[in-house]
Design an enzyme around this catalytic site. Structure first.
Site, PDB file in Angstrom:
ATOM      1  N   SER A  60       1.072 -12.459   1.081  1.00  0.00           N
ATOM      2  CA  SER A  60       1.016 -12.076  -0.330  1.00  0.00           C
ATOM      3  C   SER A  60       1.538 -13.195  -1.226  1.00  0.00           C
ATOM      4  O   SER A  60       2.342 -14.021  -0.803  1.00  0.00           O
ATOM      5  CB  SER A  60       1.853 -10.820  -0.561  1.00  0.00           C
ATOM      6  OG  SER A  60       1.438  -9.776   0.297  1.00  0.00           O
TER       7      SER A  60
HETATM    8  N1  SAH Z   1       3.328  -8.655   3.028  1.00  0.00           N
HETATM    9  C1  SAH Z   1       2.596  -9.350   4.062  1.00  0.00           C
HETATM   10  C2  SAH Z   1       1.118  -9.389   3.767  1.00  0.00           C
HETATM   11  C3  SAH Z   1       0.434  -8.315   4.418  1.00  0.00           C
HETATM   12  S1  SAH Z   1      -1.330  -8.393   4.320  1.00  0.00           S
HETATM   13  C4  SAH Z   1       3.092 -10.751   4.168  1.00  0.00           C
HETATM   14  O1  SAH Z   1       4.053 -11.090   3.484  1.00  0.00           O
HETATM   15  O2  SAH Z   1       2.532 -11.496   4.958  1.00  0.00           O
HETATM   16  C5  SAH Z   1      -1.622  -6.715   4.748  1.00  0.00           C
HETATM   17  C6  SAH Z   1      -1.402  -6.371   6.188  1.00  0.00           C
HETATM   18  O3  SAH Z   1      -1.585  -4.964   6.296  1.00  0.00           O
HETATM   19  C7  SAH Z   1      -2.399  -7.011   7.141  1.00  0.00           C
HETATM   20  O4  SAH Z   1      -1.727  -7.711   8.140  1.00  0.00           O
HETATM   21  C8  SAH Z   1      -3.186  -5.818   7.700  1.00  0.00           C
HETATM   22  O5  SAH Z   1      -3.563  -5.974   9.055  1.00  0.00           O
HETATM   23  C9  SAH Z   1      -2.185  -4.690   7.546  1.00  0.00           C
HETATM   24  N2  SAH Z   1      -2.740  -3.346   7.528  1.00  0.00           N
HETATM   25  C10 SAH Z   1      -3.897  -2.918   6.973  1.00  0.00           C
HETATM   26  N3  SAH Z   1      -4.063  -1.593   7.177  1.00  0.00           N
HETATM   27  C11 SAH Z   1      -2.972  -1.160   7.887  1.00  0.00           C
HETATM   28  C12 SAH Z   1      -2.544   0.104   8.406  1.00  0.00           C
HETATM   29  N4  SAH Z   1      -3.286   1.222   8.266  1.00  0.00           N
HETATM   30  N5  SAH Z   1      -1.379   0.158   9.071  1.00  0.00           N
HETATM   31  C13 SAH Z   1      -0.619  -0.952   9.244  1.00  0.00           C
HETATM   32  N6  SAH Z   1      -0.968  -2.160   8.785  1.00  0.00           N
HETATM   33  C14 SAH Z   1      -2.128  -2.284   8.104  1.00  0.00           C
END
Ligand code: SAH
Length: 218
Positions: A60
């Site tokens: 993010s």
């Molecule tokens: N805050 C994180 C960015 C996350 S991107 C950082 O600092 O890197 C969003 C993440 O959510 C991705 O890795 C994706 O695989 C995950 N995601 C999407 N749907 C999800 C779900 N139902 N349960 C858990 N994780 C999920």
């Protein structure tokens, strides 16, 4: 490229754009974001942009991470005392673990869920190497929350569902806060939902752009 000056510039930019909590700004300065991205992207780690982390996912944007962290924290108590301001925090979407690292000192314990096993394994290894000890990991579907550990003082969701999942609201403690992006790509809103004695209170924090929250595990 990963110098103090580059980090200062990022912190300056965030404080000019609504990030007012000094403890949050300090975290952005101190967490080594360049260690959370591929080496080839390390030179861009202190730009205020999202970057790819593989499998179509992104780390993010620092401003969004700071805004979400600030929105979860109580108005008083910013983590400088002996006791962290939050007890239990649930994070959905571990990704590369950067948001988890920023949050870590503000919580006694963080429970983080990721649906992609490889991404979570990499995050866990990295956070362990960096010495973060108050984090528990689950490979699973964040739509379900983490019932065995509920209720949570704070829930942070890092991917966008169409609507706020009822299951997550059920796992919010009295006074607890949920920060979550909601809606389809191109028109997502970052919301804060607080469980007050009078019911659930919703606030719009910002327009945002997140990857979708996907059901099931990968
Ligand atoms: N805050 C994180 C960015 C996350 S991107 C950082 O600092 O890197 C969003 C993440 O959510 C991705 O890795 C994706 O695989 C995950 N995601 C999407 N749907 C999800 C779900 N139902 N349960 C858990 N994780 C999920």
């Amino acid at each position: 490229m990963t110098s103090a000056r580059t980090r200062d510039r990022l912190v300056q930019r965030l404080s000019e754009n609504g990030i007012s909590n000094p403890a949050v700004l300090e975290r952005i300065r101190n967490v080594p974001r360049h260690l959370f991205v591929d080496e080839a992207l390390a030179s861009r780690a202190y730009e205020d942009t999202a970057l790819p982390i593989g499998q179509g996912q992104t780390i993010s944007q620092p401003w969004v991470v700071a805004l979400m962290t600030q929105a979860l924290l109580p108005a008083t108590g910013n983590g400088n005392g002996n006791e962290p301001p939050l007890r239990k925090v649930l994070e959905v979407g571990t990704g590369c673990g950067y948001q988890t690292a920023v949050l870590s000192p503000f919580a006694r314990q963080i429970f983080t869920i990721e649906r992609l096993a490889d991404i979570q394994r990499a995050a866990r290894t990295r956070l362990n190497e960096l010495g973060f000890g108050n984090i528990r990991y689950r490979h699973g579907d964040g739509f379900k929350g983490w019932p065995g550990q509920a209720p949570f003082d704070a829930i942070l969701v890092a991917a966008a569902p169409a609507e706020v999942p009822a299951t997550l609201l059920e796992q919010l403690a009295p006074g607890g806060r949920l920060v979550i992006p909601v809606g389809p790509a191109g028109q997502q809103e970052l919301l804060r939902v607080t469980r007050t004695p009078d019911g659930l209170q919703r606030e719009l924090l910002s327009q945002v752009s997140f990857v979708p929250l996907v059901e099931g595990t990968g």
